[in-house]
Design a protein around this motif. Structure first.
Motif, PDB file in Angstrom:
ATOM      1  N   PHE A  34     -14.544 -58.653   9.533  1.00 40.96           N
ATOM      2  CA  PHE A  34     -13.539 -58.658  10.594  1.00 40.96           C
ATOM      3  C   PHE A  34     -14.211 -58.425  11.952  1.00 40.96           C
ATOM      4  CE2 PHE A  34      -9.966 -57.993   7.657  1.00 40.96           C
ATOM      5  CZ  PHE A  34     -10.580 -57.383   6.590  1.00 40.96           C
ATOM      6  N   TRP A  35     -13.543 -58.926  12.991  1.00 42.45           N
ATOM      7  CA  TRP A  35     -13.837 -58.529  14.366  1.00 42.45           C
ATOM      8  C   TRP A  35     -12.536 -58.033  14.991  1.00 42.45           C
ATOM      9  CZ3 TRP A  35     -18.035 -57.661  17.251  1.00 42.45           C
ATOM     10  CH2 TRP A  35     -19.263 -58.185  16.835  1.00 42.45           C
ATOM     11  N   TYR A  36     -12.633 -56.830  15.601  1.00 41.67           N
ATOM     12  CA  TYR A  36     -11.507 -56.240  16.310  1.00 41.67           C
ATOM     13  C   TYR A  36     -11.900 -56.066  17.776  1.00 41.67           C
ATOM     14  CZ  TYR A  36      -8.906 -54.869  12.080  1.00 41.67           C
ATOM     15  OH  TYR A  36      -8.186 -54.862  10.908  1.00 41.67           O
ATOM     16  N   VAL A  37     -10.881 -56.069  18.653  1.00 41.13           N
ATOM     17  CA  VAL A  37     -11.103 -55.801  20.065  1.00 41.13           C
ATOM     18  C   VAL A  37     -10.255 -54.594  20.460  1.00 41.13           C
ATOM     19  CG1 VAL A  37      -9.299 -57.427  20.793  1.00 41.13           C
ATOM     20  CG2 VAL A  37     -11.074 -56.746  22.407  1.00 41.13           C
ATOM     21  N   GLN A  38     -10.830 -53.757  21.309  1.00 45.73           N
ATOM     22  CA  GLN A  38     -10.121 -52.569  21.794  1.00 45.73           C
ATOM     23  C   GLN A  38     -10.189 -52.548  23.312  1.00 45.73           C
ATOM     24  OE1 GLN A  38     -11.777 -48.709  20.690  1.00 45.73           O
ATOM     25  NE2 GLN A  38      -9.718 -47.879  20.439  1.00 45.73           N
ATOM     26  N   SER A  39      -9.057 -52.791  23.954  1.00 43.64           N
ATOM     27  CA  SER A  39      -8.987 -52.705  25.408  1.00 43.64           C
ATOM     28  C   SER A  39      -8.741 -51.249  25.801  1.00 43.64           C
ATOM     29  CB  SER A  39      -7.873 -53.606  25.931  1.00 43.64           C
ATOM     30  OG  SER A  39      -8.145 -54.952  25.584  1.00 43.64           O
ATOM     31  N   GLY A  41      -7.467 -47.812  26.529  1.00 41.39           N
ATOM     32  CA  GLY A  41      -6.184 -47.172  26.277  1.00 41.39           C
ATOM     33  C   GLY A  41      -5.324 -47.861  25.231  1.00 41.39           C
ATOM     34  N   GLN A  42      -5.891 -48.853  24.572  1.00 38.35           N
ATOM     35  CA  GLN A  42      -5.129 -49.615  23.575  1.00 38.35           C
ATOM     36  C   GLN A  42      -5.684 -49.363  22.175  1.00 38.35           C
ATOM     37  OE1 GLN A  42      -2.561 -51.832  24.562  1.00 38.35           O
ATOM     38  NE2 GLN A  42      -2.887 -50.990  26.594  1.00 38.35           N
ATOM     39  N   GLY A  43      -4.859 -49.670  21.195  1.00 41.82           N
ATOM     40  CA  GLY A  43      -5.338 -49.652  19.823  1.00 41.82           C
ATOM     41  C   GLY A  43      -6.175 -50.892  19.549  1.00 41.82           C
ATOM     42  N   LEU A  44      -6.738 -50.962  18.382  1.00 41.07           N
ATOM     43  CA  LEU A  44      -7.554 -52.110  18.016  1.00 41.07           C
ATOM     44  C   LEU A  44      -6.677 -53.290  17.614  1.00 41.07           C
ATOM     45  CD1 LEU A  44      -9.388 -49.493  17.311  1.00 41.07           C
ATOM     46  CD2 LEU A  44     -10.784 -51.156  16.116  1.00 41.07           C
ATOM     47  N   GLN A  45      -7.127 -54.474  17.989  1.00 41.86           N
ATOM     48  CA  GLN A  45      -6.405 -55.695  17.649  1.00 41.86           C
ATOM     49  C   GLN A  45      -7.342 -56.634  16.901  1.00 41.86           C
ATOM     50  OE1 GLN A  45      -5.259 -58.190  20.981  1.00 41.86           O
ATOM     51  NE2 GLN A  45      -3.657 -59.204  19.815  1.00 41.86           N
ATOM     52  N   LEU A  46      -6.865 -57.209  15.813  1.00 45.71           N
ATOM     53  CA  LEU A  46      -7.693 -58.118  15.027  1.00 45.71           C
ATOM     54  C   LEU A  46      -7.888 -59.438  15.762  1.00 45.71           C
ATOM     55  CD1 LEU A  46      -9.083 -58.639  12.263  1.00 45.71           C
ATOM     56  CD2 LEU A  46      -6.911 -59.676  11.526  1.00 45.71           C
ATOM     57  N   LEU A  47      -9.164 -59.840  15.908  1.00 47.68           N
ATOM     58  CA  LEU A  47      -9.483 -61.136  16.505  1.00 47.68           C
ATOM     59  C   LEU A  47      -9.586 -62.220  15.439  1.00 47.68           C
ATOM     60  CD1 LEU A  47     -12.285 -60.270  19.098  1.00 47.68           C
ATOM     61  CD2 LEU A  47      -9.940 -60.976  19.591  1.00 47.68           C
ATOM     62  N   LEU A  48     -10.271 -61.926  14.353  1.00 45.70           N
ATOM     63  CA  LEU A  48     -10.453 -62.903  13.284  1.00 45.70           C
ATOM     64  C   LEU A  48     -11.009 -62.200  12.051  1.00 45.70           C
ATOM     65  CD1 LEU A  48     -13.754 -63.196  13.452  1.00 45.70           C
ATOM     66  CD2 LEU A  48     -13.214 -64.850  15.233  1.00 45.70           C
ATOM     67  N   LYS A  49     -10.976 -62.930  10.935  1.00 45.10           N
ATOM     68  CA  LYS A  49     -11.480 -62.374   9.686  1.00 45.10           C
ATOM     69  C   LYS A  49     -12.065 -63.482   8.815  1.00 45.10           C
ATOM     70  CE  LYS A  49      -6.842 -62.564   7.671  1.00 45.10           C
ATOM     71  NZ  LYS A  49      -5.699 -61.745   7.140  1.00 45.10           N
ATOM     72  N   PHE A  90     -15.494 -54.489  17.997  1.00 45.00           N
ATOM     73  CA  PHE A  90     -15.972 -53.843  16.782  1.00 45.00           C
ATOM     74  C   PHE A  90     -16.011 -54.841  15.635  1.00 45.00           C
ATOM     75  CE2 PHE A  90     -16.058 -49.466  18.109  1.00 45.00           C
ATOM     76  CZ  PHE A  90     -15.116 -49.398  19.119  1.00 45.00           C
ATOM     77  N   CYS A  91     -17.132 -54.856  14.960  1.00 45.15           N
ATOM     78  CA  CYS A  91     -17.275 -55.589  13.717  1.00 45.15           C
ATOM     79  C   CYS A  91     -16.945 -54.623  12.575  1.00 45.15           C
ATOM     80  CB  CYS A  91     -18.710 -56.094  13.597  1.00 45.15           C
ATOM     81  SG  CYS A  91     -19.083 -57.026  12.113  1.00 45.15           S
ATOM     82  N   ALA A  92     -16.310 -55.122  11.533  1.00 48.19           N
ATOM     83  CA  ALA A  92     -15.949 -54.256  10.411  1.00 48.19           C
ATOM     84  C   ALA A  92     -16.101 -55.014   9.102  1.00 48.19           C
ATOM     85  CB  ALA A  92     -14.518 -53.745  10.555  1.00 48.19           C
ATOM     86  N   VAL A  93     -16.395 -54.284   8.067  1.00 49.09           N
ATOM     87  CA  VAL A  93     -16.497 -54.876   6.736  1.00 49.09           C
ATOM     88  C   VAL A  93     -15.615 -54.099   5.776  1.00 49.09           C
ATOM     89  CG1 VAL A  93     -18.828 -55.712   7.167  1.00 49.09           C
ATOM     90  CG2 VAL A  93     -18.510 -53.521   6.040  1.00 49.09           C
ATOM     91  N   GLU A  94     -15.081 -54.807   4.802  1.00 49.12           N
ATOM     92  CA  GLU A  94     -14.261 -54.167   3.780  1.00 49.12           C
ATOM     93  C   GLU A  94     -14.785 -54.573   2.426  1.00 49.12           C
ATOM     94  OE1 GLU A  94     -10.032 -54.903   3.874  1.00 49.12           O
ATOM     95  OE2 GLU A  94      -9.884 -54.494   1.735  1.00 49.12           O
ATOM     96  N   ARG A  95     -14.991 -53.565   1.579  1.00 44.03           N
ATOM     97  CA  ARG A  95     -15.406 -53.823   0.214  1.00 44.03           C
ATOM     98  C   ARG A  95     -14.732 -52.787  -0.666  1.00 44.03           C
ATOM     99  NH1 ARG A  95     -17.062 -58.103  -2.682  1.00 44.03           N
ATOM    100  NH2 ARG A  95     -18.159 -57.441  -4.566  1.00 44.03           N
ATOM    101  N   ALA A  96     -14.055 -53.226  -1.715  1.00 39.47           N
ATOM    102  CA  ALA A  96     -13.335 -52.308  -2.615  1.00 39.47           C
ATOM    103  C   ALA A  96     -12.367 -51.435  -1.821  1.00 39.47           C
ATOM    104  CB  ALA A  96     -14.336 -51.439  -3.384  1.00 39.47           C
TER     105      ALA A  96
END
Lengths: 111, 114
Positions: A34-39, A41-49, A90-96
């Motif tokens: 995943f890639w998320y963006v955080q502006s 004062g804002q929460g994270l928003q998903l850009l793509l996966k 932010f880049c993120a990974v999910e496994r299990a």
């Protein structure tokens, strides 16, 4: 150990220039990516996966990312940045069902 | 569709005091997460709920942090007593069930411990 590395802490690009943010992961197998963006004062928003299939994925706001298994990378790109793209990425990974975020790359836009 | 709600947005306390954060997830989202985001770092998962059961709390400092999700909807995260190193933004997120589902994040609560 499983990890996500974003080697660039801060990047500055000129408005209208192209952008590439780097992300490398360390996992035994291909995780969900995943890639998320955080502006400010804002929460994270998903850009793509990326889950599987086509290694070039399109996201919102004109962003795309390419998965390269041989390099364990998932770099984010945009052909022409806008001043509103200034944010933390932010880049993120999910496994299990476990999600790990990278430390982030702060993007500044030069007028 | 309403997003993830969190309150308060900001909190300043002195060390050794207690504090509580509240989160209301998106309606219908079975999974709820609490993250800690220290300045200059990415979010770190503290606890993950599936409905009102705990899925993962391996990184929750259980000697001072606690969380609950009564009735599988709202959740509260508590710190007691707070330490200086707890200063961070606490993010709540929710998602539908299943691997790889998108997490929707709230605006966070910025905690400053003096």
């Amino acid at each position: 150990a499983q990890s996500v590395t974003q080697p660039d802490i801060h990047i500055t690009v000129s408005e209208g220039a192209s952008l590439e943010l780097r992300c490398n992961y360390s996992y035994g197998a291909t995780p969900y990516l995943f890639w998320y963006v955080q502006s400010p004062g804002q929460g994270l928003q998903l850009l793509l996966k990326y889950f599987s299939g086509d290694t070039l994925v399109q996201g919102i706001k004109g962003f795309e990312a390419e998965f390269k298994r041989s390099q364990s990378s998932f770099n984010l790109r945009k052909p022409s940045v806008h001043w509103s793209d200034a944010a933390e990425y932010f880049c993120a990974v999910e496994r299990a069902s476990k999600i790990i975020f990278g430390s982030g790359t702060r993007l500044s836009i030069r007028p | 569709e309403a997003g993830v709600a969190q309150s308060p947005r900001y909190k300043i306390i002195e060390k050794r005091q207690s504090v509580a954060f509240w989160c209301n997830p998106i309606s219908g989202h079975a999974t709820l997460y609490w993250y800690q985001q220290i300045l200059g770092q990415g979010p770190k998962l503290l606890i993950q709920f599936q409905n009102n059961g705990v899925v993962d709390d391996s990184q929750l400092p259980k000697d001072r942090f606690s969380a609950e999700r009564l009735k599988g909807v709202d959740s509260t995260l508590k710190i007691q007593p707070a330490k200086l190193e707890d200063s961070a933004v606490y993010l709540c997120a929710s998602s539908l069930e299943g691997p790889g589902t998108e997490q929707f994040f709230g605006p966070g609560t910025r905690l400053t411990v003096l």
